[in-house]
Structure formats: structure tokens, C-alpha cells
Scaffold this active site. Sequence first.
Site, PDB file in Angstrom:
ATOM      1  N   LYS A 297       0.933  -1.165  -0.167  1.00 37.79           N
ATOM      2  CA  LYS A 297      -0.035  -0.119   0.043  1.00 37.79           C
ATOM      3  C   LYS A 297       0.766   1.159  -0.065  1.00 37.79           C
ATOM      4  O   LYS A 297       2.025   1.157   0.175  1.00 37.79           O
ATOM      5  CB  LYS A 297      -0.941  -0.139   1.191  1.00 37.79           C
ATOM      6  CG  LYS A 297      -0.123  -0.181   2.778  1.00 37.79           C
ATOM      7  CD  LYS A 297      -0.894  -0.173   3.807  1.00 37.79           C
ATOM      8  CE  LYS A 297      -0.101  -0.192   4.983  1.00 37.79           C
ATOM      9  NZ  LYS A 297      -1.144  -0.818   6.200  1.00 37.79           N
TER      10      LYS A 297
ATOM     11  N   TYR B  76      16.251  30.214   7.710  1.00 37.58           N
ATOM     12  CA  TYR B  76      14.890  30.913   8.277  1.00 37.58           C
ATOM     13  C   TYR B  76      15.124  30.831   9.749  1.00 37.58           C
ATOM     14  O   TYR B  76      15.412  29.885  10.272  1.00 37.58           O
ATOM     15  CB  TYR B  76      13.811  30.166   7.703  1.00 37.58           C
ATOM     16  CG  TYR B  76      13.511  30.354   6.051  1.00 37.58           C
ATOM     17  CD1 TYR B  76      12.980  31.609   5.602  1.00 37.58           C
ATOM     18  CD2 TYR B  76      13.509  29.067   5.276  1.00 37.58           C
ATOM     19  CE1 TYR B  76      12.886  31.644   4.147  1.00 37.58           C
ATOM     20  CE2 TYR B  76      13.199  29.158   3.937  1.00 37.58           C
ATOM     21  CZ  TYR B  76      12.992  30.421   3.361  1.00 37.58           C
ATOM     22  OH  TYR B  76      12.799  30.475   2.083  1.00 37.58           O
TER      23      TYR B  76
HETATM   24  C1  LIG Z   1      -0.289  -1.825   6.851  1.00 37.77           C
HETATM   25  C2  LIG Z   1      -0.728  -2.959   7.185  1.00 37.77           C
HETATM   26  C3  LIG Z   1       0.260  -4.157   7.571  1.00 37.77           C
HETATM   27  C4  LIG Z   1       1.773  -4.217   7.519  1.00 37.77           C
HETATM   28  O1  LIG Z   1       2.001  -3.699   8.508  1.00 37.77           O
HETATM   29  P1  LIG Z   1       3.863  -3.377   8.670  1.00 37.77           P
HETATM   30  O2  LIG Z   1       3.670  -3.055  10.170  1.00 37.77           O
HETATM   31  O3  LIG Z   1       4.336  -2.658   7.926  1.00 37.77           O
HETATM   32  O4  LIG Z   1       4.645  -4.844   8.581  1.00 37.77           O
HETATM   33  C5  LIG Z   1      -0.475  -5.358   7.712  1.00 37.77           C
HETATM   34  N1  LIG Z   1      -1.789  -5.355   7.980  1.00 37.77           N
HETATM   35  C6  LIG Z   1      -2.463  -4.420   7.888  1.00 37.77           C
HETATM   36  C7  LIG Z   1      -3.866  -4.709   7.906  1.00 37.77           C
HETATM   37  C8  LIG Z   1      -1.955  -3.054   7.625  1.00 37.77           C
HETATM   38  O5  LIG Z   1      -2.821  -2.291   7.359  1.00 37.77           O
END
Ligand SMILES: *Cc1c(COP(=O)(O)O)cnc(C)c1O
Length: 362
Positions: free
Chosen positions: A35, A256
Amino acid sequence: MSSQPIAHIDLAALQHNFMRVKQLAPNSKVMSVIKANAYGHGMVEAAHALQESDAFAVARLSEGVRLRQAGITHPIVLLEGVHCVADVHTAADNQLSLVFNNHRQISLLDGITLSTPLTFCWVMIETGMHRLGFSEADIEQVVHSLSSNANISGELGLMSHFANSDLIDDIRNQQQLAVLNQCAQRLDLATSMANSAAILSYPDSYGDWVRPGIMLYGSSPFESQTALELDLKPVMKLKSVMTAIKTVEPGDQVGYGGDWVADKTTQIGIVSIGYGDGYSRHLSNQGQVLIHNTVVNVLGRVSMDMIAIDLTNCSNVEIGDEVILWGVDTLSIDHIAKRAGTISYELLCQLTERVPRVYKHG
Ligand SMILES: *Cc1c(COP(=O)(O)O)cnc(C)c1O
């Protein structure tokens, strides 16, 4: 040489980290989580490099559609599921699998006939995160109603998500897992619970499907263990270039707001990276970079396009020299994230499109 930031993506490192998942959980199938553009690494390229995954998981419909358009044929699970009828049709048309998180998502199937039934669907059970998912009390009825739904074919799985998996041996992890396993046994369903932290620390939680995310990208989910110690290789090396060198005198303010003031004659370098690239402004006076194998400090505020760095401990530096922002064992993303007061996930995801991703294949 290019004089702008570039994120070098090492797909062999991605594959190495995937093999770590397989070594740790040899009896589970792997749903690689790609994702948010594979945590900033490039979703399509990551999917191709992670061919050996049994499935992919993304959060949203648009991400799943993009993978299909790129020709990815693996099962793809939408972790959020979908939220309107039109999106159910789009998911079915693209052979995308859904997670059902609430009753409303199930009712979207009422009175419609999909082009092809949904397959490889999951039910999310609430076990302690208190974010999404059905309560334990509702699970049996939900599973029965989905199993007999004409728009769904094949086996359902039962999924949940740890709230504290980065805390090794935390009792709450055992409690969450117990709820999932009891329901799955009673209803004879496949399970999926383990994210990266659980894969690395909690073998009892593996179940039928593991869901690695951050570990694939070579970052440690734990405060107390480095990626190197976990035998994970950084996938993204963020580099840029020094575009100016100057000498400041005692009392001179840099950047800045004058948040950094020289107390002695100091040579500073200007590096082409800023919050416009996703280099966090929280690294103002906190960041560190690697130049000529020396770790040096960021001076003053991070600007949109540049930062200033301290060259006091560097000799023979020149304009055009390479600067590493993160992604080597001596300057890990986890170290930088800690200095920014955040986690690697955020730094990786917020790297903007202005930074080209350059891929090195395995
Ligand atoms: C993002 C996500 C993962 C992966 O988690 P990590 O900590 O990056 O391994 C697994 N399960 C769900 C439901 C997620 O949203």
C-alpha cells in the site's frame, strides 16, 4: 552527475527481506503489503520484484486497480474493503479481493449481481485495535451470511491487526491473538494476523497468512533492534548533492529564523533536499547526513529545497559531492526517523514525486 535528490531502490534488497519472511514463517503464505506506493518505493516495481508472494495487500481500490492495469495477476486484497456499490463492481471487474470491516460493507452486496463473484475475501475481527472489524459476538452470523452470499465464492479468511506488535511479549498481543484463534477454530477459517513486528518476534501469531510491510523495505519495527541486527537490508537509499559551500563567522545565522548561529568560524555545505521532497521539517537542527563516510549534522531549519550541513569534520569536500540522507547501515532510516520524532513508515511514505526513484534490479 545529477544534482538533485534521487531515491535509489535496490530490488535485490527487497527480495532479500522477502526471503527473511519466508525463513521466519516457512509454513505460512505471504501477503506482501505494498500500500501507499509500496511505502514510497514504487508499488508496481515492488510487485514485480515480489513475484514470489502468494498475494498482495493494498489499502484502497485505486491501488488495486493500478496494480491490475500494470498487469499484476496475483490475488490482491483491499484491506479497507470498499465503501459504495460502484466500487464493489469495480473491485469485482478487476478481480480484487475485499476485507469486510463492518455491516455496511456487507449490505453493499444486497440486491446486486457482480460480473464475477468476489474471491479470497476476508472478515476483519475486532480484537483490540478498536478501529475496524466486527465484534466477536457478531462474527459467526457475519461469516455465515457472507458464505452463503452468491456474490462471494471460495473460502473466507479471518483477519485481525495487532495494536502493539512493536512491544515484544506484551500481554495485549497474546490477548488479541487468542480472540482471533478461538473464532477461527470455531468457524474453521484460515487466519491472518502477523505484520512485520509479529513476524520478527512472535511465531505463535503466524497463522495461515502473514502480512509483512515495513520489514520488506528494510526497516526495523522495534525501538530496541536495528534492521542490521534483524538481517534486513535497506531498500531505499536517498541521495543528493552538495550544491554550495561557504564559511560563516561567529554570530552568523543560518537559514530561516536564524535557528542556528555559528559560535566559531565554520564551513557549511548546502545540500539539495528539503521538505518539498518529503525531507521532514522536523529534522531542522536534528537531521544527520553522510558525506565522505562521515556523519554530520543538519544546521538550522529544513527549507523547501535545501538544507545546510556542518562540514567542520570533513576535509577535501567539493561542490557536487554526494550526500546520503538515509538508507545505509551507518545512517539508517530508523535513526533518521527517531531524530525526526517519527517512524520510518512516515518518512518513506511522504517522500514526494519530485524525487525520482531509480531502480536497481536483483
Ligand atoms: C499496513 C498493514 C500491515 C503491514 O504492517 P507493517 O507494520 O508495515 O508490517 C499489515 N496489516 C494491515 C492490516 C495493515 O494495514
